[in-house]
Design an enzyme around this catalytic site. Structure first.
Site, PDB file in Angstrom:
ATOM      1  N   HIS A 377       0.801  -1.234   0.000  1.00 24.44           N
ATOM      2  CA  HIS A 377       0.000   0.000   0.000  1.00 24.44           C
ATOM      3  C   HIS A 377       0.825   1.272   0.000  1.00 24.44           C
ATOM      4  CE1 HIS A 377      -3.990  -1.847   0.837  1.00 24.44           C
ATOM      5  NE2 HIS A 377      -3.238  -2.799   1.378  1.00 24.44           N
ATOM      6  N   LYS A 568      -7.868  14.151   4.669  1.00 22.59           N
ATOM      7  CA  LYS A 568      -7.029  12.949   4.610  1.00 22.59           C
ATOM      8  C   LYS A 568      -5.993  13.098   5.696  1.00 22.59           C
ATOM      9  CE  LYS A 568      -6.089  14.058   0.263  1.00 22.59           C
ATOM     10  NZ  LYS A 568      -5.934  13.080  -0.786  1.00 22.59           N
ATOM     11  N   ARG A 569      -5.214  12.041   5.963  1.00 20.98           N
ATOM     12  CA  ARG A 569      -4.143  12.188   6.940  1.00 20.98           C
ATOM     13  C   ARG A 569      -3.221  13.341   6.551  1.00 20.98           C
ATOM     14  NH1 ARG A 569      -3.593   8.219  11.039  1.00 20.98           N
ATOM     15  NH2 ARG A 569      -1.731   9.400  11.565  1.00 20.98           N
ATOM     16  N   LYS A 574       1.250  14.495   0.790  1.00 17.74           N
ATOM     17  CA  LYS A 574      -0.104  14.795   0.327  1.00 17.74           C
ATOM     18  C   LYS A 574      -0.276  16.285   0.017  1.00 17.74           C
ATOM     19  CE  LYS A 574      -2.077  10.945   3.028  1.00 17.74           C
ATOM     20  NZ  LYS A 574      -2.737  10.055   2.044  1.00 17.74           N
ATOM     21  N   THR A 676      -8.320   6.764  -1.869  1.00 17.96           N
ATOM     22  CA  THR A 676      -9.686   6.236  -1.958  1.00 17.96           C
ATOM     23  C   THR A 676     -10.695   7.342  -1.648  1.00 17.96           C
ATOM     24  OG1 THR A 676      -9.339   5.405   0.284  1.00 17.96           O
ATOM     25  CG2 THR A 676      -9.220   3.806  -1.506  1.00 17.96           C
ATOM     26  N   LYS A 680     -14.510   8.539  -3.344  1.00 16.00           N
ATOM     27  CA  LYS A 680     -15.744   8.917  -2.635  1.00 16.00           C
ATOM     28  C   LYS A 680     -16.249  10.264  -3.138  1.00 16.00           C
ATOM     29  CE  LYS A 680     -13.824   6.360   1.145  1.00 16.00           C
ATOM     30  NZ  LYS A 680     -12.927   6.422   2.316  1.00 16.00           N
TER      31      LYS A 680
HETATM   32  C1  26W Z   1       4.099   0.791   9.893  1.00 13.82           C
HETATM   33  C2  26W Z   1       3.477   2.115   9.764  1.00 13.82           C
HETATM   34  C3  26W Z   1       2.543   2.157   8.633  1.00 13.82           C
HETATM   35  C4  26W Z   1       1.202   2.282   8.890  1.00 13.82           C
HETATM   36  C5  26W Z   1       0.314   2.331   7.844  1.00 13.82           C
HETATM   37  C6  26W Z   1       2.991   2.080   7.346  1.00 13.82           C
HETATM   38  C7  26W Z   1       2.127   2.108   6.301  1.00 13.82           C
HETATM   39  C8  26W Z   1       0.780   2.231   6.557  1.00 13.82           C
HETATM   40  C9  26W Z   1      -0.200   2.226   5.420  1.00 13.82           C
HETATM   41  C10 26W Z   1       0.369   1.482   4.239  1.00 13.82           C
HETATM   42  C11 26W Z   1      -0.623   3.584   5.064  1.00 13.82           C
HETATM   43  C12 26W Z   1      -1.848   3.603   4.201  1.00 13.82           C
HETATM   44  O1  26W Z   1      -2.947   3.674   4.696  1.00 13.82           O
HETATM   45  N1  26W Z   1      -1.670   3.594   2.873  1.00 13.82           N
HETATM   46  C13 26W Z   1      -2.744   3.958   1.994  1.00 13.82           C
HETATM   47  O2  26W Z   1      -3.438   2.802   1.566  1.00 13.82           O
HETATM   48  C14 26W Z   1      -4.572   3.158   0.797  1.00 13.82           C
HETATM   49  C15 26W Z   1      -5.334   1.896   0.487  1.00 13.82           C
HETATM   50  O3  26W Z   1      -4.633   1.127  -0.423  1.00 13.82           O
HETATM   51  C16 26W Z   1      -4.167   3.920  -0.447  1.00 13.82           C
HETATM   52  O4  26W Z   1      -5.315   4.341  -1.118  1.00 13.82           O
HETATM   53  C17 26W Z   1      -3.328   5.138  -0.082  1.00 13.82           C
HETATM   54  O5  26W Z   1      -2.829   5.770  -1.236  1.00 13.82           O
HETATM   55  C18 26W Z   1      -2.187   4.722   0.818  1.00 13.82           C
HETATM   56  O6  26W Z   1      -1.476   5.856   1.283  1.00 13.82           O
END
Ligand code: 26W
Length: 836
Positions: A377, A568-569, A574, A676, A680
């Site tokens: 992701h 968004k975060r 971003k 995503t 929406k």
């Molecule tokens: C270990 C810390 C950590 C925590 C969360 C590393 C990475 C993440 C996730 C991968 C972050 C995340 O939410 N990624 C998002 O995933 C969505 C669903 O696929 C995508 O639409 C977003 O672009 C992506 O940033």
């Protein structure tokens, strides 16, 4: 196993056979009143909305329970149907109430029932806390997947963690983010069913001991461990009006009995109870980091806890039906790993098969590498999980040995393919050498999986050509793309009742389960009467959103203005900063009287910053300071407003996306894996201003160039530009940008807080700024001006808006799940259910 959980020999089958419950308003009123008075024991003196909410949930829940049982039975047909398990550290479910009504087909009967009783549905719905068991995109995607799988009748079980504290609540104090604990279970959770009878035991610590197996082979025992119990709580996942209810199983940690006895024997009662807390800590809190790996021991414990409990649960069910014969296991089971977070499951399945079920290495590996599939992701290097070998040895010594063995065999394969290429072996090793050895979890996931996918076309391409290039060369067939989606049940049908009604009146209700049907709206894009109704719905939604903003930010948004939204975060990639720079530009134009042909704008930002992410927090502060200056300046008035919405969450997005005109998707190209939120907004008729990043590319392909405001460098250009990037030169050569930066540098937005934005200014003007914000600013300002002009022509804007909704069919998770199923899971849909 607690003693009260011993099985009974008394007959129960007949007990559970009951006539179906009524699905009409009258039955609902009857159940509601009985629950309110008898079960909850309330009366006319306890007239709190919360108790009414409880009575209504109990009423709905019964109807879920009866469908849930039918679905479980269908899973068991023919010795068990092939299933997929979605392993995820995050499930960002939000509220269940409205979605349960919709999917049970009870929205209208409940409305009528409440009306008959003189009760107000909205007030009851507000009683529910969001289940905020996720950070952002990855967690919400898991929730949308669950909805689509149940709707498609796919036998998919979600496995996750029941955190006692979900994503923190965000408050804004003096413009700064303050985090508060989210004790979402305080008043209980009626949407879950505790299942202590399926409790699992998870081991930590201890050491490995070799022994001789009866066949003369050497075996390993993992001994002297400190064990923790994993207690499952099941959450029902109803499909859309199809009688199917799937399961999301969330694990909660509990201390074992021995845990206490050890200390009791030493005579220390309080220490024993304290030790109990240590065990139960594991599922206490969700890590609020989005895209930065923190390397904390507790997080590794959480990951192993999820993987081990879930795998044991699946193996237990297997053994119950098939005994210790695993030859067909891979034909009947597969596991989708939601990023690397649950990837330790690769090694844990090996351990369980070999150490607990006497399977040899080769068969265990054949099974493991056939059943695992990995979804990536993110491309951000700081998000890639690496665990120190030292930590592994301490916490999971037996699992570490297995990882070493997997690595040795894998590197031998690399050597066979590229003889003598030592450098490549080092690059591809599961163990990163260096000051401290680390396990590369993404590589473990790739080696142990049959499928590796990215979440949008560009993202998957970049994985193959960049991050995972070596692995792509070795196993090109493993790699594939699965573009994300969102569920239109929650994100259009339920959250946008007005548009739901208008669309359904116009083209029928087929789109609720077949989103491509929205294309039937295309001919209406040019229909003036339809356009006027479309505008009216958007206006009503903007009124509702404006009320939320007024209540939570104290800022007045005029629904006649363009609503320009980025939620968004908070993250530098971003580029919320780019958005703020544009707002400052508009402010500057107003102050200079450059307002001929002005279009009023209301700009909304929202999002949480990871508590340790300094820059993201500064960007929140900057937004709030700029907002204060703009919103209190009499010269500005209604021409421009800026607000930061605190505590962005699923239930807020349900009000935000229907009321948005312009959707900001402005990440540095190549950084946002998919996005995503962008989908929406599109579905709800917002037009996107965006870069060629993530799924934006596919959104633009679907809606057409003329219905999308494009700007910015491409991913390839971004990489090239980094070599010679001179933001100061750009600032000096562009008078608009010069003035924006001057306003910031002069301290205009921090008059009594000198210097607080220096780090932001420094990063914007640094030739090493990885996000190239200034490089894209001119293009962004121009694209924003194009959006302004388009909005001035309300008929034109309405056409663009309708076209966005009409062409959003691709972005349903129904399509995404069909693709996962056709290419990875290969599940047969369950038969039609009796209570469909
Ligand atoms: C270990 C810390 C950590 C925590 C969360 C590393 C990475 C993440 C996730 C991968 C972050 C995340 O939410 N990624 C998002 O995933 C969505 C669903 O696929 C995508 O639409 C977003 O672009 C992506 O940033």
């Amino acid at each position: 196993m607690p003693t009260q959980m011993l099985e009974t020999s008394q007959p129960v089958a007949w007990l559970t056979e009951l006539p179906p419950l009524g699905m009409d308003a009258k039955s609902i009123v009857a159940d509601f009143r009985r629950y309110f008075s008898h079960t909850l024991g309330r009366d006319r003196h306890t007239k709190y909305a919360y108790y009414m909410y409880e009575a209504l949930v109990l009423t709905l829940r019964d109807r879920l329970w009866e469908r849930w049982k039918d679905t479980r039975y269908a899973y068991e047909e023919d010795g068990g149907v092939r299933r997929a398990y979605y392993l995820s550290m995050e499930f960002l479910m939000g509220r269940a109430f409205s979605n349960a009504m919709l999917n049970l087909g009870l929205t209208d009967p409940v409305h009528k029932a409440l009306q008959d009783m003189g009760l107000n549905m909205e007030e009851l719905a507000e009683c529910e806390n969001d289940a905020g068991l996720g950070n952002g995109g990855l967690g919400r995607l898991a929730a949308c997947f669950m909805d689509s799988c149940a709707t498609l009748r796919l036998p998919v079980v979600g496995y996750g963690i029941r955190y006692a504290y979900g994503m923190f609540r965000q408050r804004i104090e003096n413009g700064y983010q303050v985090e508060e604990p989210d004790h979402w279970l305080r008043s209980g959770n009626l949407w879950e069913l505790e299942r202590p009878e399926y409790t699992q035991r998870v081991r930590f610590g201890g050491r490995n001991e070799a022994f001789m197996k009866p066949d003369g082979e050497m075996g390993w025992r993992w001994i002297d461990t400190h064990d923790v119990l994993a207690v499952p709580y099941d959450v029902p996942i109803p499909g859309y009006q199809n009688g199917t209810v799937n399961t999301l199983r969330l694990w909660s940690a509990a201390a074992t009995d021995e845990f206490d006895f050890e200390d009791f024997n030493a005579g220390s009662y309080t220490e024993a109870v304290g030790a109990k807390n240590m065990a139960e800590n594991i599922t206490m809190v969700l890590y609020p980091n989005d895209a930065t790996e923190s390397g904390k021991e507790l997080r590794l414990r959480q990951q192993y806890f999820l993987a081990s409990a879930s795998l044991q649960d699946v193996l237990r069910q297997w053994v119950r039906v098939h005994g210790e014969d695993f030859t067909n296991f891979a034909a009947k089971n597969c596991f989708q790993l939601n990023d690397t977070h649950p990837t330790i499951a690769v090694a844990e399945l090996m351990r369980l098969l070999m150490d607990e079920h006497a399977v040899g290495w080769d068969l265990a590996w054949t099974i493991t590498s056939q059943v695992m599939a990995y979804t990536n992701h993110t491309l951000l290097p700081e998000a890639l999980e690496r665990w120190p070998v030292r930590l592994f040895r301490q916490l999971l010594p037996r699992v570490l040995d297995i990882i070493y063995e997997i690595n040795a065999r894998f590197l031998a394969e690399v050597a066979r393919r590229w003889p003598g290429d030592i450098e490549r072996q080092g690059r591809m090793s599961l163990i990163e050498e260096g000051y401290e050895q680390q396990v590369r979890m993404a590589y473990l996931a790739i080696v142990g999986s049959t499928s590796v996918n990215g979440v949008a076309a560009l993202h998957s391409e970049l994985l193959q050509q960049g991050l995972f290039r070596d692995f792509y060369e070795l196993w090109p067939d493993k790699f594939n793309n699965k573009t994300n989606g969102v569920t239109q049940r929650r994100w259009l049908a339920d959250c946008n009742r007005g548009l739901n009604t208008l669309i359904t009146e116009t083209i029928g209700a087929g789109w609720v389960t077949d989103l491509e049907e929205l294309r039937k709206l295309i001919p209406y894009a040019k229909d003036a009467k339809f356009g006027a109704k479309w505008r009216q719905v958007k206006h009503d939604n903007k009124v509702r959103l404006a009320a939320l903003i007024k209540a939570d930010c104290g800022v007045e948004f005029n629904p006649k203005a363009m609503f320009d939204v980025q939620v968004k975060r908070m993250h530098e990639y971003k580029r919320q900063l780019l958005n703020i720079l544009h707002v400052i530009h508009l402010y500057d134009r107003i102050k200079r009287g450059d307002t001929a042909n002005w279009t009023p704008r209301c700009v909304l930002l929202g999002g949480k910053a990871a508590p340790g992410y300094y820059m993201a927090k500064q960007i929140i502060k900057l937004t709030n300071n700029v907002a204060k200056v703009i919103n209190t300046d009499a010269d500005v008035g209604d021409q421009l407003k800026l607000a930061f919405l605190p505590n962005y969450r699923v239930s807020a997005m349900e009000i935000i996306c229907p009321g948005t005109d312009l959707s900001e998707q402005i990440s540095t190209a190549g950084k946002e894996a998919s996005g995503t939120g962008n989908m929406k907004f599109m579905m709800n008729g917002a037009v996107t201003i965006g870069t060629l990043d993530g799924a934006n590319i596919e959104i633009r392909e679907e809606c057409g160039d003329e219905n999308f405001f494009l700007f910015g460098l491409t991913a390839a250009q971004v990489e090239e530009r980094r070599q010679n990037y001179n933001p100061v030169a750009i600032i000096q050569s562009d008078p608009d940008i010069t003035r924006i930066m001057h306003l910031l540098e002069s301290g205009h937005f921090n008059q009594f807080e000198r210097g607080i934005f220096d780090p932001i200014l420094h990063s914007l003007t640094s030739s090493h700024d990885p996000w190239l914000t200034i490089a894209d600013l001119r293009g962004f300002l121009d694209a924003q001006q194009q959006a302004t002009l388009a909005y001035q022509d309300q008929e034109r804007w309405t056409r663009m808006s309708i076209m966005n909704t009409a062409t959003s069919g691709k972005f349903s998770t129904d399509r995404t799940m069909r693709e996962y199923n056709a290419e990875i899971w290969k599940l047969k849909p369950l038969p039609k259910m009796p209570l469909a």
